[in-house]
Scaffold this motif. Structure first.
Motif, short mmCIF file in Angstrom:
data_model
loop_
_atom_site.label_atom_id
_atom_site.label_comp_id
_atom_site.label_asym_id
_atom_site.label_seq_id
_atom_site.Cartn_x
_atom_site.Cartn_y
_atom_site.Cartn_z
N ARG A 1 52.63 40.44 48.88
CA ARG A 1 52.40 39.71 47.97
C ARG A 1 51.45 38.94 47.73
O ARG A 1 51.09 37.52 47.77
N PRO A 2 50.49 39.85 47.70
CA PRO A 2 48.52 39.10 47.46
C PRO A 2 48.71 38.48 46.30
O PRO A 2 49.09 38.30 45.48
N ARG B 1 43.88 39.22 43.78
CA ARG B 1 44.43 40.32 43.14
C ARG B 1 43.36 40.85 42.13
O ARG B 1 42.52 41.83 41.64
N ASN B 2 42.97 38.92 41.79
CA ASN B 2 42.23 39.68 40.61
C ASN B 2 40.43 40.11 41.29
O ASN B 2 39.88 40.75 39.97
N ALA C 1 42.28 47.90 41.78
CA ALA C 1 44.06 47.36 41.81
C ALA C 1 43.88 48.49 40.37
O ALA C 1 43.20 48.93 39.84
#
Length: 172
Positions: free
Chosen positions: A157-158, A163-164, A172
């Protein structure tokens, strides 16, 4: 003996406390489960112990360089999943570890009492190049990931920030 025990305590206590904290908080599932958490911690300890003498040699080279005025450059290693080649590992690590390894080998026959103390250092120096090549290989990391070893929660779960950043770089 007291110095040896203190050194072990300083090296092992943070690791043991980290594992205990994860275990007691019930967060072990985030690290692959209890068995994988402990096995990963032991694997990390082994690899760190094997890398420590080479790291110390590197630090010593930089201190000597600073004291003597020799110009040594520190380049941060690339963070991409690229394997280190044998030639590069021998050139960068082997040339640093070889003289110390040779001294250790020469010291073994002259003082049988120091052999058990020198054996871990000698093993680490002899394994420095193969360990660097093996541990840098993306397939080794992928294999460990498949069996959920050396796992951290951020891999499953980054965090939003990561994630951005990955999305901005097109990952991504």
């Amino acid at each position: 003996t007291a110095l040896w025990m203190l050194t072990l305590a300083l090296l092992l206590t943070p690791r043991a406390l980290g594992v205990a904290c994860v275990w007691l908080k019930g967060e072990h599932a985030d690290y692959g489960g209890r068995i994988r958490l402990v096995t990963s911690a032991l694997l990390e300890l082994l690899v760190s112990a094997l890398q420590a003498p080479v790291r110390m040699l590197g630090h010593t080279a930089f201190v000597i360089g600073t004291l003597t005025g020799l110009r040594l450059e520190w380049k941060s290693p690339p963070r991409d999943a690229n394997a280190i080649g044998w030639r590069d590992a021998i050139r960068r690590i082997g040339l640093l570890a070889a003289p110390a390894g040779l001294l250790a080998v020469l010291a073994l026959p002259s003082d049988a009492l120091s052999a058990p103390h020198l054996a871990p250092l000698l093993a680490a120096l002899l394994l420095a190049v193969p360990l660097a090549v093996l541990s840098s290989h993306p397939r080794v990391g992928a294999a460990l990931r498949r069996v959920r070893m050396l796992w951290v929660p951020e891999e499953r779960r980054p965090p939003l920030t990561l994630r951005n950043a990955l999305a901005q770089r097109g990952f991504a």
